[in-house]
Design a protein around this motif. Structure first.
Motif, mmCIF file in Angstrom:
data_model
loop_
_atom_site.group_PDB
_atom_site.id
_atom_site.type_symbol
_atom_site.label_atom_id
_atom_site.label_comp_id
_atom_site.label_asym_id
_atom_site.label_seq_id
_atom_site.Cartn_x
_atom_site.Cartn_y
_atom_site.Cartn_z
ATOM 1 N N UNK A 1 26.253 1.202 -2.203
ATOM 2 C CA UNK A 1 25.357 2.344 -2.385
ATOM 3 C C UNK A 1 25.255 2.689 -3.867
ATOM 4 N N UNK A 2 26.384 2.676 -4.573
ATOM 5 C CA UNK A 2 26.380 2.983 -6.006
ATOM 6 C C UNK A 2 25.576 1.946 -6.798
ATOM 7 N N UNK A 3 25.710 0.670 -6.438
ATOM 8 C CA UNK A 3 24.956 -0.390 -7.125
ATOM 9 C C UNK A 3 23.465 -0.204 -6.893
ATOM 10 N N UNK A 4 23.081 0.069 -5.669
ATOM 11 C CA UNK A 4 21.665 0.271 -5.351
ATOM 12 C C UNK A 4 21.105 1.450 -6.133
ATOM 13 N N UNK A 5 21.864 2.527 -6.189
ATOM 14 C CA UNK A 5 21.433 3.702 -6.936
ATOM 15 C C UNK A 5 21.306 3.399 -8.422
ATOM 16 N N UNK A 6 22.286 2.690 -8.978
ATOM 17 C CA UNK A 6 22.239 2.352 -10.397
ATOM 18 C C UNK A 6 21.053 1.447 -10.704
ATOM 19 N N UNK A 7 20.777 0.523 -9.814
ATOM 20 C CA UNK A 7 19.652 -0.401 -9.993
ATOM 21 C C UNK A 7 18.330 0.352 -9.991
ATOM 22 N N UNK A 8 18.240 1.346 -9.144
ATOM 23 C CA UNK A 8 17.015 2.143 -9.055
ATOM 24 C C UNK A 8 16.928 3.178 -10.167
ATOM 25 N N UNK A 9 18.022 3.328 -10.918
ATOM 26 C CA UNK A 9 18.026 4.303 -12.000
ATOM 27 C C UNK A 9 18.091 5.733 -11.502
ATOM 28 N N UNK A 10 18.554 5.885 -10.271
ATOM 29 C CA UNK A 10 18.596 7.208 -9.663
ATOM 30 C C UNK A 10 19.771 8.038 -10.105
ATOM 31 N N UNK A 11 19.789 9.224 -9.609
ATOM 32 C CA UNK A 11 20.894 10.138 -9.847
ATOM 33 C C UNK A 11 22.088 9.585 -9.072
ATOM 34 N N UNK A 12 23.265 10.145 -9.292
ATOM 35 C CA UNK A 12 24.464 9.681 -8.582
ATOM 36 C C UNK A 12 24.180 9.584 -7.092
ATOM 37 N N UNK A 13 24.543 8.468 -6.522
ATOM 38 C CA UNK A 13 24.259 8.219 -5.105
ATOM 39 C C UNK A 13 25.116 9.118 -4.227
ATOM 40 N N UNK A 14 24.459 9.775 -3.300
ATOM 41 C CA UNK A 14 25.165 10.583 -2.313
ATOM 42 C C UNK A 14 25.462 9.700 -1.114
#
Length: 99
Positions: free
Chosen positions: A73-86
């Motif tokens: 989940x954290x990798x996907x969020x980082x890849x999308x440039x999103x805020x910290x993944x919940x």
């Protein structure tokens, strides 16, 4: 000092200071939990208690799975440039949901 004392201390501090509502935080804590459980499962003489050892190994596997999912989940969020993944099921300010 027992062989697990230092890791128990680190795990306690991690649980106090890391935001487990965020996927990266959950992954970090889960890795410490898995390490501590694996060390406990490898204690001398525990091989003579297969039920207890099996329970510890199952707990370690669950922690590794939680770390893997949370890291994904954290990798996907980082890849999308999103805020910290919940984590799924987490609400801001709510207690962390275990994977």
């Amino acid at each position: 000092m027992a062989d697990t004392d230092t890791l128990e201390y680190v795990l306690d501090r991690a649980r106090e200071r890391i935001d487990r509502n965020e996927a990266l935080g959950e992954a970090q804590v889960a890795v410490f939990e898995a390490a501590l459980t694996l060390i406990r499962a490898g204690r001398p003489g525990l091989s003579e208690l297969p039920q207890e050892r099996t329970e510890l190994l199952r707990d370690a596997l669950a922690a590794v799975r939680a770390a893997t999912v949370a890291t994904g989940i954290a990798v996907t969020s980082a890849h999308r440039g999103g805020v910290a993944a919940q984590l799924p099921g987490s609400l801001p300010g709510a207690a962390a949901v275990r994977i």
